[in-house]
Design a protein around this motif. Structure first.
Motif, PDB file in Angstrom:
ATOM      1  N   GLU A   1       0.823  -1.207   0.000  1.00  0.00           N
ATOM      2  CA  GLU A   1       0.000   0.000   0.000  1.00  0.00           C
ATOM      3  C   GLU A   1       0.862   1.264   0.000  1.00  0.00           C
ATOM      4  N   ASN A   2       1.898   1.287   0.830  1.00  0.00           N
ATOM      5  CA  ASN A   2       2.752   2.472   0.928  1.00  0.00           C
ATOM      6  C   ASN A   2       3.527   2.747  -0.360  1.00  0.00           C
ATOM      7  N   SER A   3       3.871   1.698  -1.096  1.00  0.00           N
ATOM      8  CA  SER A   3       4.619   1.892  -2.340  1.00  0.00           C
ATOM      9  C   SER A   3       3.711   2.276  -3.504  1.00  0.00           C
TER      10      SER A   3
ATOM     11  N   SER B   1       9.719  -0.982   5.503  1.00  0.00           N
ATOM     12  CA  SER B   1       8.709  -0.378   6.360  1.00  0.00           C
ATOM     13  C   SER B   1       9.256   0.878   7.046  1.00  0.00           C
ATOM     14  N   ARG B   2      10.484   0.770   7.576  1.00  0.00           N
ATOM     15  CA  ARG B   2      11.125   1.929   8.218  1.00  0.00           C
ATOM     16  C   ARG B   2      11.334   3.054   7.212  1.00  0.00           C
ATOM     17  N   GLU B   3      11.697   2.701   5.998  1.00  0.00           N
ATOM     18  CA  GLU B   3      11.942   3.713   4.960  1.00  0.00           C
ATOM     19  C   GLU B   3      10.683   4.547   4.718  1.00  0.00           C
ATOM     20  N   PHE B   4       9.539   3.874   4.599  1.00  0.00           N
ATOM     21  CA  PHE B   4       8.284   4.599   4.391  1.00  0.00           C
ATOM     22  C   PHE B   4       7.968   5.485   5.585  1.00  0.00           C
TER      23      PHE B   4
ATOM     24  N   GLY C   1       7.790   9.628   5.886  1.00  0.00           N
ATOM     25  CA  GLY C   1       6.471  10.181   6.167  1.00  0.00           C
ATOM     26  C   GLY C   1       5.345   9.589   5.353  1.00  0.00           C
ATOM     27  N   ILE C   2       5.535   8.394   4.817  1.00  0.00           N
ATOM     28  CA  ILE C   2       4.470   7.759   4.032  1.00  0.00           C
ATOM     29  C   ILE C   2       3.938   6.569   4.810  1.00  0.00           C
ATOM     30  N   GLU C   3       2.670   6.671   5.211  1.00  0.00           N
ATOM     31  CA  GLU C   3       2.011   5.558   5.885  1.00  0.00           C
ATOM     32  C   GLU C   3       0.580   5.501   5.389  1.00  0.00           C
TER      33      GLU C   3
ATOM     34  N   GLY D   1      -0.271   4.502   2.522  1.00  0.00           N
ATOM     35  CA  GLY D   1      -0.286   4.805   1.101  1.00  0.00           C
ATOM     36  C   GLY D   1      -0.373   6.288   0.782  1.00  0.00           C
ATOM     37  N   GLN D   2      -0.355   7.139   1.798  1.00  0.00           N
ATOM     38  CA  GLN D   2      -0.501   8.569   1.586  1.00  0.00           C
ATOM     39  C   GLN D   2       0.749   9.321   2.012  1.00  0.00           C
ATOM     40  N   PRO D   3       1.196  10.278   1.176  1.00  0.00           N
ATOM     41  CA  PRO D   3       2.301  11.125   1.624  1.00  0.00           C
ATOM     42  C   PRO D   3       1.831  12.027   2.763  1.00  0.00           C
ATOM     43  N   PRO D   4       2.757  12.598   3.518  1.00  0.00           N
ATOM     44  CA  PRO D   4       2.358  13.441   4.642  1.00  0.00           C
ATOM     45  C   PRO D   4       1.610  14.673   4.153  1.00  0.00           C
ATOM     46  N   MET D   5       0.669  15.115   4.979  1.00  0.00           N
ATOM     47  CA  MET D   5      -0.097  16.325   4.652  1.00  0.00           C
ATOM     48  C   MET D   5       0.798  17.545   4.821  1.00  0.00           C
ATOM     49  N   PRO D   6       0.711  18.496   3.889  1.00  0.00           N
ATOM     50  CA  PRO D   6       1.528  19.698   4.044  1.00  0.00           C
ATOM     51  C   PRO D   6       1.050  20.509   5.255  1.00  0.00           C
ATOM     52  N   ARG D   7       2.009  21.112   5.927  1.00  0.00           N
ATOM     53  CA  ARG D   7       1.667  21.935   7.095  1.00  0.00           C
ATOM     54  C   ARG D   7       1.228  23.301   6.619  1.00  0.00           C
ATOM     55  N   VAL D   8       0.181  23.810   7.249  1.00  0.00           N
ATOM     56  CA  VAL D   8      -0.368  25.105   6.858  1.00  0.00           C
ATOM     57  C   VAL D   8       0.019  26.166   7.840  1.00  0.00           C
TER      58      VAL D   8
END
Length: 162
Positions: A84-86, A144-147, A151-153, A155-162
């Motif tokens: 899923e993460n890939s 798994s550690r690489e993801f 910041g990918i868990e 299957g989604q990249p991290p949300m940008p900070r606002v």
């Protein structure tokens, strides 16, 4: 580096007819040298300062004890998460493929290759095959550690900070 050393060994063996090792075992010894050299290359520590390297080494399993334990107890869960993460499919697809002998090996090599491509990590298909074959659980935990470290868990990249 390791590729240059292997080429030098091949040239040395070809020019002398032997690598100084008993001719009967020379071929086997040469293959073992190549295999161990590849494993050493795979386990070298990488980090953000080293472009094209894994963020953690192959044998840093205990850096993330939760991933390590999950992989040890139910590796099909880690394969599902890595799938899923890939972005290569759903958790369920990875989980099911992990339960089918031989297919699971091919799928793990495929995922490792795609993970390397996704993060521009240097390596080779031969290295992927070797690491999955020799150190399956360490390989799954490293991916798994690489993801997580990137910041990918889920299957989604991290949300940008606002």
């Amino acid at each position: 580096w390791y590729q240059r050393r292997v080429r030098e060994a091949v040239v040395s063996t070809q020019s002398t007819g032997s690598s100084g090792i008993n001719a009967e075992y020379g071929g086997v010894a040469f293959v073992l040298v190549v295999v161990f050299t590849e494993l050493i290359y795979l386990t070298m520590e990488g980090g953000p300062a080293v472009p094209g390297a894994w963020l953690s080494s192959l044998f840093s399993c205990f850096d993330d004890i939760s991933s390590c334990l999950i992989t040890l107890i139910v590796p099909c869960v880690t394969i599902g998460q890595n799938t899923e993460n890939s972005g290569q499919g759903s958790f369920c697809l990875g989980f099911i493929l992990a339960l089918i002998p031989t297919v699971n090996f091919i799928w793990m090599v495929f995922l490792r290759n795609k993970t390397r491509e996704q993060f521009a990590i240097e390596g080779s298909l031969a290295g992927d095959i070797l690491s999955v074959f020799c150190c399956t659980l360490c390989t799954l935990t490293q991916e798994s550690r690489e993801f997580k470290m990137r910041g990918i868990e889920g299957g989604q990249p991290p949300m940008p900070r606002v």
